[in-house]
Design an enzyme around this catalytic site. Structure first.
Site, PDB file in Angstrom:
ATOM      1  N   HIS A 284       1.557  -0.897  -0.076  1.00  0.00           N
ATOM      2  CA  HIS A 284      -0.024   0.063   0.318  1.00  0.00           C
ATOM      3  C   HIS A 284       0.646   1.425   0.015  1.00  0.00           C
ATOM      4  O   HIS A 284       1.855   1.134   1.201  1.00  0.00           O
ATOM      5  CB  HIS A 284      -0.986  -0.442   1.039  1.00  0.00           C
ATOM      6  CG  HIS A 284      -1.842   0.829   0.928  1.00  0.00           C
ATOM      7  ND1 HIS A 284      -1.976   2.220   1.205  1.00  0.00           N
ATOM      8  CD2 HIS A 284      -3.818   0.684   0.004  1.00  0.00           C
ATOM      9  CE1 HIS A 284      -3.555   3.111   0.569  1.00  0.00           C
ATOM     10  NE2 HIS A 284      -4.054   1.383   0.291  1.00  0.00           N
TER      11      HIS A 284
ATOM     12  N   ASP B 118      -7.691  -5.692  -0.005  1.00  0.00           N
ATOM     13  CA  ASP B 118      -8.018  -6.278  -0.818  1.00  0.00           C
ATOM     14  C   ASP B 118      -7.695  -8.116  -0.937  1.00  0.00           C
ATOM     15  O   ASP B 118      -8.354  -8.483  -1.423  1.00  0.00           O
ATOM     16  CB  ASP B 118      -7.466  -5.789  -2.458  1.00  0.00           C
ATOM     17  CG  ASP B 118      -8.217  -4.744  -3.001  1.00  0.00           C
ATOM     18  OD1 ASP B 118      -7.901  -3.651  -2.489  1.00  0.00           O
ATOM     19  OD2 ASP B 118      -9.194  -5.019  -4.387  1.00  0.00           O
TER      20      ASP B 118
END
Ligand code: SDX
Length: 385
Positions: A266, A320
């Site tokens: 991320h 996700d």
């Protein structure tokens, strides 16, 4: 020539670390792995709130009173239906279209079929936002029914937002657990600061284009596998790995070949994504209930190996990684995972667009020029092959 040249300004690839807005909507603590919406930790909202109450909080900045919530919920419900012209159009779509292309096109069509498109008052802008939030679930479900050769199911206003989506998708009212888990997943996906799709919508809106165009931009951005499309690929990866014993060699060879493992990493979180933690718990409950602990154990093994190998570089599971398992066991088809993300994030997109428009300035960054300067123009006939 006053071009910006290298050295004069710091270029930040992907705008990493660049501040693009001042906002009171959410705060991400990337080092500690915390996320708050308008001052409330997501763990509290996931435990006590609903998606629609959280949507009100994100849009208006405070938790609603009973009257405010009732009015908001009725406003959403009264906007579920699609214009007949849109339904006629979707019936002529290619049935093998990707559902993200379908909702991107249909939100764009809202600029054609929705009335008051030329009104730009604050109230008209909020109403457009509510229309988008209300209609995306109907768009997703309508296309899914059509591509399955089934009748479109009209929204049921007696149901909650999440129950209604599952009802329109599958033709029956969902069990309590499925509706609750979806509602929690929608809360967790609702808002995340200056992510690529939100920023993309804000850039479009900053030119004083309309909200439908701005959300169309956002949906197009979310479709990419580096952003919203990763959870589809997590499930494909589990299919490819096949067994628990194959996990370690698969991950080790992928890392050795510098391939990215979907659902990890991320730009902001350099710790475990707090949304992934909550989704992992629900993924376990659903997998256990559905007798699919193998996929859960494979995910858990991938997580262990990745944290051991690259955790020290700040690469951890993101939102996700477990959402694909959750959606799979809610019966949601894989190519509808990202449209569900878009359905939820329509709140964050529109909230940031509305907030930025309060003190708007068109986005217009610069580029460092690294090309030639003052070249002589040579007539074509004199140019050498
Ligand atoms: C979302 O921004 C948001 O808030 C997004 C989001 C939201 O709610 O809106 O949180 C939703 O988009 C979640 C992310 C979903 N995407 C994925 O899971 C795809 C896989 N992840 C990566 O592509 C990546 O981690 C990103 C896109 C998420 C972040 O990319 P960055 O910040 O540009 O990082 P990078 O690509 O520059 O990587 C830095 C290093 C690289 O190694 P080096 O070249 O320095 O040696 O970390 C490595 C990368 O190779 N790396 C990974 C990795 N992610 C980064 N290595 C293996 N697997 C990964 N998943």
């Amino acid at each position: 020539m006053g071009c910006l040249t290298a050295g004069e300004q710091k270029y930040s690839r992907g705008l990493e670390g660049v501040i693009a807005a001042i906002s009171s909507i959410s705060c991400i603590d990337g080092d500690e792995g915390n996320l708050i919406y308008r001052g409330y930790p997501i763990e509290v909202l996931a435990k006590y709130s609903t998606y629609l109450e959280t949507a009100f909080l994100i849009l208006y900045g405070h938790l609603p009173t009973e009257k405010e919530f009732e009015d908001f919920r009725e406003n959403i419900k009264s906007n579920y239906e699609l214009h007949p012209g849109m339904i006629d159009t979707i019936k002529n779509f290619m049935m093998d279209a990707h559902p993200m292309d379908v909702i991107r096109s249909m939100v764009s069509m809202m600029g054609i079929f929705c009335k008051d498109k030329r009104e730009f008052s604050r109230e008209a802008k909020y109403l457009k936002a509510i229309r988008v939030i209300a209609k995306i679930p109907t768009m997703i479900a309508a296309f899914h029914r059509l591509r399955e050769g089934k009748e479109i199911i009209s929204p049921d206003k007696s149901l909650t937002y999440s129950e209604n989506f599952l009802y329109m998708m599958f033709g029956e009212k969902p069990d309590e657990l499925s509706a609750k888990v979806l509602d929690i997943a929608l809360i967790l996906h609702a808002e995340h600061g200056m992510n690529a799709s939100t920023f993309s919508g804000m850039v479009t809106a900053s030119s004083l284009s309309d909200i439908y165009s701005a959300v169309t931009s956002a949906i197009g951005t979310l479709k990419g596998p580096l952003h919203g499309g990763a959870n589809e690929r997590v499930m494909s990866m589990l299919d490819e790995i096949k067994s628990l014993e194959d996990v370690k060699p698969f991950i080790e060879s992928a890392l050795a070949e510098k391939r990215k493992i979907m659902g990890f990493g991320h730009r902001v979180y350099k710790a475990y994504d707090p949304r992934a933690k909550i989704l992992k718990d629900w993924a376990y409950k659903l997998c256990e209930m559905k007798g699919d602990l193998l996929h859960f154990k494979m995910g858990d093994e991938i997580e262990k190996i990745m944290i051991e190998k690259v955790g020290k570089r700040g690469i951890y599971p993101n939102v996700d990684f477990y959402s694909g398992l959750v959606y799979t066991h809610l019966g949601i088809p894989r190519d509808i995972f990202t449209p569900v993300f878009a359905m939820s994030r329509s709140v964050g997109w529109t909230a940031h667009i509305l907030e930025y428009l309060e003190s708007n300035r068109i986005y217009r960054p610069r580029a460092i020029y690294n090309g030639p300067i003052d070249l002589e123009y040579i007539p074509m006939e004199q140019r050498e092959e």
